[in-house]
Design an enzyme around this catalytic site. Structure first.
Site, PDB file in Angstrom:
ATOM      1  CD  GLU A 174     -23.251  63.292  18.236  1.00  0.00           C
ATOM      2  OE1 GLU A 174     -24.382  64.363  19.543  1.00  0.00           O
ATOM      3  OE2 GLU A 174     -24.745  63.388  17.323  1.00  0.00           O
ATOM      4  CG  HIS A 250     -20.669  63.147  23.396  1.00  0.00           C
ATOM      5  ND1 HIS A 250     -21.503  63.830  23.154  1.00  0.00           N
ATOM      6  CD2 HIS A 250     -20.939  63.122  21.444  1.00  0.00           C
ATOM      7  CE1 HIS A 250     -22.902  63.891  22.244  1.00  0.00           C
ATOM      8  NE2 HIS A 250     -22.283  63.688  21.745  1.00  0.00           N
ATOM      9  CB  CYS A 371     -21.838  69.004  27.654  1.00  0.00           C
ATOM     10  SG  CYS A 371     -20.747  67.514  28.026  1.00  0.00           S
TER      11      CYS A 371
END
Length: 445
Positions: A174, A250, A371
């Site tokens: 990721e 995350h 993000c």
């Protein structure tokens, strides 16, 4: 400064919508089927970028990938012209249509993992594009992300852009959302921290139960090898599986680092003591001390941390050398995080200032300030080797603002995705953006 950290923020794409595709992301699922405002989303992100650039933070942009991905739908068995493919998909598999239209590439922390030239064996900056294979709507980003990064970081003398790892569960990756770097200075050698959720080769190891762990130890190790990082300067740490099951999908939802500072929640890591000891040991060998800023459950509950995205913040160095924390408005609306932030700036500690931004359009899909940006440490020479018009200055800011205002809709619901006119609008907009960013043929190749 001859070496600086650049924040490559993602330009929110014109198909920004709320489809609730990201299981394990609380905000994404809670806001499924809500009406989105792509224009507002893109402008909110742009205004954050420009506000930071005006404060002396090095700021750049990454374009969105092209959507809808009609070829994906054809691969899945839908046929006919583009309009027929959209209609057939909407009728029989609406979630596939939503996945083909997803604007999730706006969260560029997931675009790649980046190791600066000061850390790598060959002295070049390395980027590995994330495969994002845990979620369908993200798994088809990486081919175009690779083209974009290859175009911008195309000088092989200074940069190496690696394609995504194999798209199997073993190498689920990721990107930088599970990676941090600590150093005495941006240009000096650093400690690279890779945080993973599970190990595929150790099936008996502890793992989350309710939600998937999106990063594997095997993927993190592979990226470290690709980037030619010395084993003595790398730390691998497992994320707390209980936190993943509470919505911390995350590591950047529960921890953020910058230079010698780690700002984190006590529930961030499976073994907090071992993780901190390992970071400190490597830091000491590199002649600096890791400074942890720990937030306890008593100060901020895990649920409040997820709701407010306190740790999905940007920890930045101001021009005066002091630390600046960038948080979403939701942190001011949550009593526990509001109190914590107030205490940070009056205590005389490492964080001198907190800035809040309205990023509600992104937040409703589960993406905060961290993000939205990919951190890239560049020497001045490396910066000069970048291709395209991607460093944010006032002319680019004004041009992007005008482009968004002219091309983006102010309302988008699922029914709009069936309309072939939307796909035409998006294509026209991206053609213009290619020219604006001087990246011809990259977005619509």
């Amino acid at each position: 400064m001859t070496t600086r950290e650049y924040n490559f923020d993602g330009i929110v794409g014109p198909t920004h919508n709320y489809a609730g595709l990201s299981r394990g992301n609380v905000a994404s699922t809670e806001n499924a089927k809500a009406t989105s405002n792509p224009r507002q989303a893109a402008l909110q992100g742009l205004e954050k970028m420009w506000a930071l650039a005006q404060r002396g933070i090095a700021q750049a942009v990454l374009p969105p990938v092209a959507r809808p991905n009609i070829e994906l739908l054809r691969t899945l068995g839908f046929s006919g012209d583009d309009a027929q493919v959209l209609q057939h998909t909407a009728r029989s598999e609406p979630l596939l249509l939503a996945a083909a239209y997803s604007a999730s590439s706006m969260w560029t922390a997931n675009a790649a993992t980046v190791s600066p030239s000061a850390d790598t064996g060959d002295g070049r900056l390395h980027l590995t594009v994330a495969n994002l294979n845990n979620k369908l709507h993200r798994s088809h980003e990486h081919p175009q992300t690779y083209r974009i990064l290859q175009a911008i970081f195309g000088n092989r003398e200074y940069f190496e852009v690696h394609s995504a790892l194999p798209g199997t569960p073993v190498f689920s990756d990721e990107g930088a959302a599970n990676h941090s770097r600590f150093a005495k200075s941006y240009g000096g050698p650093g400690v690279e921290l890779f945080v993973y959720g599970k190990s595929e080769f150790e099936p008996g190891a502890v793992a989350p139960v309710q939600f998937p762990a999106r990063q594997t130890l095997e993927a993190s190790r592979a990226v470290s090898r690709r980037h030619q990082l010395a084993e003595s300067t790398v730390v691998f740490a497992q994320q707390n599986p209980a936190a993943i099951d509470r919505g911390v999908f995350h590591n950047d939802v529960i921890a953020v680092g910058n230079l010698d500072m780690l700002f984190y929640h006590e529930d961030a890591f499976l073994d907090e003591t071992i993780t901190l000891a390992a970071l400190r040991a490597v830091g000491k060998r590199l002649d600096f001390d890791i400074k942890p800023l720990r937030v306890t459950r008593r100060q901020v509950s895990l649920d409040d941390a997820v709701k407010s995205y306190l740790f999905n913040s940007q920890l930045l160095q101001r021009s005066d050398g002091k630390q600046l924390l960038v948080v979403p408005n939701e942190c001011e609306e949550t009593p526990s995080t509001r109190a914590l932030l107030a205490s940070l700036t009056v205590s005389g500690g490492p964080i001198a200032e907190v800035l809040t931004f309205d990023l509600r359009q992104s937040m409703r899909n589960g993406g905060g300030p961290a993000c939205l940006r990919l951190r890239v440490v560049l020497t001045e020479t490396e910066r000069q080797m970048l291709q395209g018009n991607v460093i944010l200055d006032e002319p680019l800011y004004r041009a992007l603002k005008d482009w968004i205002t002219r091309h983006y809709r102010d309302r988008l619901v699922f029914a709009d995705l069936v309309d072939p006119q939307l796909a035409i609008e998006v294509r026209d907009a991206l053609q213009e953006l290619e020219s604006l960013l001087r990246l011809p043929g990259i977005l619509l190749a």
